[in-house]
Design a protein around this motif. Structure first.
Motif, PDB file in Angstrom:
ATOM      1  N   GLN A 215       0.899  -1.244  -0.088  1.00 13.93           N
ATOM      2  CA  GLN A 215      -0.090   0.035   0.117  1.00 13.93           C
ATOM      3  C   GLN A 215       0.983   1.425  -0.307  1.00 13.93           C
ATOM      4  O   GLN A 215       2.028   1.190   0.587  1.00 13.93           O
ATOM      5  CB  GLN A 215      -0.804   0.231   1.198  1.00 13.93           C
ATOM      6  CG  GLN A 215      -2.213  -0.736   1.070  1.00 13.93           C
ATOM      7  CD  GLN A 215      -3.058  -0.494   2.144  1.00 13.93           C
ATOM      8  OE1 GLN A 215      -3.026   0.427   3.058  1.00 13.93           O
ATOM      9  NE2 GLN A 215      -4.600  -0.723   1.770  1.00 13.93           N
ATOM     10  N   GLY A 233      -4.052   0.398  -2.725  1.00 13.32           N
ATOM     11  CA  GLY A 233      -3.360  -0.943  -2.745  1.00 13.32           C
ATOM     12  C   GLY A 233      -3.466  -1.623  -4.099  1.00 13.32           C
ATOM     13  O   GLY A 233      -2.962  -2.581  -4.380  1.00 13.32           O
ATOM     14  N   PRO A 258       5.290   2.159   0.287  1.00 13.91           N
ATOM     15  CA  PRO A 258       5.316   0.732   0.277  1.00 13.91           C
ATOM     16  C   PRO A 258       6.476   0.153   1.079  1.00 13.91           C
ATOM     17  O   PRO A 258       7.561   0.441   0.507  1.00 13.91           O
ATOM     18  CB  PRO A 258       4.713   0.111  -0.791  1.00 13.91           C
ATOM     19  CG  PRO A 258       5.278   1.299  -1.777  1.00 13.91           C
ATOM     20  CD  PRO A 258       5.399   2.449  -0.980  1.00 13.91           C
TER      21      PRO A 258
END
Length: 543
Positions: A215, A233, A258
Motif C-alpha cells: 500500500q 493498494g 510501501p
C-alpha cells in the motif's frame, strides 16, 4: 427590439363580416373604414390587430390608426387584440357594432398599461468577475455580473404563469433558482432568488508499479481544502474523496511508502485549477541498493591486469586502491556473494565481508586486500614442526601437507595428509583453521564438516560452484565438501581398494591422489594404485 409574446392567451382583433338583415351588400353599396386612437403603448413595443376584412395591422406608436380596407354597409364587426405588447395589456373601447356599420368609424380607442407583476429577486454567492444569465423564457433574459437585486425585462399579465431558470452558469460556480415558478398577480414578485456556490473539482490520476499486497498513502493539501489522506493498494485510476474549489491550488505528497518500494509523483502540484484533475501520476519501483567497498594493497603495474570482482552476473574492475562499486544495484531484500573473478597481475587479493542476505540499505563494507607475490615467497603458514594446530601463519602446525588449491574465496585449501584433515589458510594474514575432518581418521560423512572423518587426504580440486573435492587416498574414495553448507559426502568409490567403473559407490579406486577439473566440469583423478587417470562426470559416473 424583438417582439415577445406575453404569458397571457393571444387575443385577436377581429372584424366579423356579417350582412344586416335585409341589408344590401351588392354592387354599388357604400363601404366604410374603421379607425381610432392608441394611447399608453410603451416605447419600442407593438401590438397586432386584424382589420374587419382580415388584414393584419401592426401598431408601434401611440396616436391615430386606421385599417387599410373597408367594410360594406351593414356589416357587423367586433374588434379584439391579436397580440399584446411586451409586459403590457391593452383594452379596446368602441370596438364592436352589432347593428351594422353605416358610416366611417373613428372612435375606436385602444388604451395600454404596464402589467403590475414585475419578476425579480436577489443574486448571492456569485464569484467576482463571473456572470450568470437568468431567463423567464428563451427570449426574456437578464445577465447579472454582481451580487444584489435583479429584475427580468418582462411583466406577465395577472393570472399568467411564469417559470424562471438559469440558462448560462457562471464559470467556476453553480447557481440554482429558488421560488422559480408561480402565477403572476397584481403586485411585483421579488423573491425569485438565485444562489450560487463555488464548483468543486476532483483530484486524481493513475497508480502503477505497486507490488501485490503493498500500500502507498498519499496526502492532498490545497487552498480552502482540509488535508486528505488516501491509501491505495491496487494499480489503476484513483481519486481523492475531498475536492478542491474552482480556481484553487493543490499539492499531493507521499505520506507513507510501501514496504520495499519507493513511489514517485508526477504532476503533483497545480495552481488556479479550472477543470477536474486526472493527470496525477504515481509510479512505484522496488528499492535498489548499491554494493561496493574498498580495495587496499593494489600495486600500480602499467599494462597489468586489474582486479576483477564478481557478484552473480555483475562484475567490477578495480585498478587502484580506494572505494569501488558494482554497476548494478541490488534489489530490496536480495542477497549477495562477491568473489574474485580475476587476480591483478603479480598479486593475490582476498575478500572480507563479501556476502550478505536481506539487504535493505546500501552496502559499502566489502574489503579487497591485495598482496604481492614477493611476500608469497616467504613463509605463509606452518611452524616446521609436525602436528595439528590452528593458529596464525608460523604459529600453526601441519602434518605432511600433500596438496594445495585456491578456494572459492581466494583462501588456500590444504590436504593435510597425516592429520587426515582439510585445512584452510585465510589470506593475507595466514590464519589457519580446519575446514573439514575430525581428530579420528576414518570414513564418516556428516552435515557438520568437523564431525566428518578422512584417512590420508592427498589431493584437492574446486569446481565452478565452489564445491571442494578431496582424494581420500587411505579410504580409496573421492569425497565432496559442499559449497555453502560444508556437508561432507562420498562422491565416488566403494571404500575398498580396487578398479571398477560405474556410478558413485559402484566404482572403485586404489590410493587416488592428484585431481583437477576440466573445462567441461569433469573431475580428473590420478588413480595411483591402479596406474590410470580416471574421469568422474558431473553426475558421479566414473570412467
Amino acid at each position: 427590439m424583438r417582439m415577445i409574446k406575453s404569458g397571457s392567451a393571444a387575443l385577436v382583433l377581429l372584424a366579423m363580416l356579417t350582412s344586416g338583415c335585409g341589408g344590401g351588400g351588392g354592387g354599388g353599396s357604400p363601404t366604410y373604414s374603421l379607425g381610432g386612437t392608441v394611447a399608453g403603448l410603451g416605447s419600442g413595443r407593438q401590438l397586432l390587430v386584424l382589420s374587419g376584412a382580415g388584414t393584419q395591422v401592426t401598431i408601434s406608436s401611440n396616436g391615430n390608426f386606421r385599417f387599410p380596407d373597408h367594410l360594406p354597409q351593414g356589416a357587423k364587426y367586433g374588434l379584439v387584440i391579436q397580440q399584446q405588447p411586451l409586459s403590457q395589456t391593452c383594452l379596446v373601447a368602441n370596438g364592436s357594432d352589432s347593428v351594422g356599420i353605416k358610416a366611417d368609424v373613428s372612435n375606436i380607442t385602444v388604451v395600454c398599461a404596464d402589467n403590475p407583476a414585475l419578476l425579480g429577486g436577489q443574486v448571492s454567492g456569485l464569484p467576482a468577475g463571473a456572470s450568470v444569465t437568468i431567463a423567464s423564457s428563451s427570449v426574456s433574459s437578464v445577465t447579472v455580473s454582481a451580487n444584489g437585486t435583479y429584475n427580468l425585462p418582462v411583466r406577465p399579465a395577472p393570472g399568467n404563469n411564469y417559470s424562471v431558470s438559469v440558462i448560462t452558469q457562471p464559470m467556476g460556480a453553480t447557481c440554482v433558482v429558488g421560488n422559480a415558478s408561480g402565477t403572476a398577480g397584481s403586485v411585483a414578485v421579488t423573491n425569485i432568488d438565485v444562489s450560487c456556490s463555488r464548483a468543486s473539482l476532483t483530484v486524481g490520476g493513475d497508480l502503477s508499479g505497486l507490488a501485490l499486497g503493498q500500500q502507498v498513502q498519499l496526502k492532498l493539501t490545497g487552498s480552502g481544502v482540509p488535508s486528505s489522506l488516501l491509501s491505495l493498494g491496487l494499480n489503476g485510476t484513483f481519486s481523492f474523496s475531498s475536492p478542491i474549489t474552482y480556481g484553487g491550488d493543490y499539492v499531493v505528497t507521499v505520506e507513507a511508502q510501501p514496504t520495499g518500494q519507493t513511489c514517485s509523483l508526477g504532476n503533483a502540484v497545480g495552481q488556479g485549477i479550472m477543470n477536474p484533475v486526472s493527470q496525477l501520476r504515481v509510479s512505484c519501483t522496488g528499492n535498489r541498493h548499491s554494493l561496493g567497498g574498498s580495495a587496499t594493497g593494489l600495486a600500480s603495474m602499467p599494462g597489468g591486469q586489474p582486479l576483477v570482482l564478481r557478484n552473480g552476473g555483475d562484475s567490477v574492475s578495480i585498478a587502484s586502491n580506494g572505494p569501488f562499486r558494482f554497476p548494478a544495484l541490488l534489489a530490496d531484500a536480495a542477497s549477495y556473494s562477491v568473489t574474485v573473478a580475476s587476480q591483478p597481475t603479480g598479486q593475490t587479493c582476498s575478500l572480507t565481508n563479501d556476502s550478505g542476505t536481506a539487504v535493505t540499505a546500501p552496502v559499502s563494507t566489502v574489503v579487497a586486500q591485495c598482496l604481492s607475490f614477493v611476500w608469497r615467497s616467504r613463509l605463509i603458514a606452518g611452524s616446521g614442526v609436525a602436528g595439528h594446530l590452528d593458529d596464525v601463519a608460523g604459529a600453526a602446525r601441519f602434518s605432511s601437507p600433500s596438496a594445495v588449491v585456491v578456494g572459492p574465496r581466494g583462501d588456500l585449501l590444504v590436504a593435510d595428509f597425516s592429520s587426515s584433515r582439510v585445512r584452510m589458510v585465510t589470506m593475507p594474514l595466514g590464519a589457519v583453521s580446519t575446514l573439514a575432518g575430525s581428530s579420528v581418521p576414518g570414513l564418516v560423512n556428516s552435515v557438520s564438516p568437523l564431525s566428518a572423518s578422512f584417512r590420508a587426504p592427498a589431493g584437492l580440486a574446486v569446481d565452478a560452484a565452489g564445491n571442494v573435492f578431496v582424494a581420500d587416498s587411505g579410504n580409496h574414495v573421492i569425497r565432496r565438501i559442499a559449497a555453502g553448507t560444508g556437508e561432507v559426502t562420498t562422491w565416488a568409490g566403494s571404500g575398498a581398494a580396487g578398479y571398477a567403473n560405474g556410478l558413485g559407490g559402484v566404482a572403485q579406486f586404489n590410493n587416488p591422489r592428484g585431481m583437477a577439473i576440466d573445462a567441461a566440469g569433469h573431475l580428473l583423478v590420478a588413480d595411483t594404485g591402479n596406474h590410470v587417470v580416471r574421469r568422474i562426470a558431473p553426475d558421479g559416473t566414473v570412467s
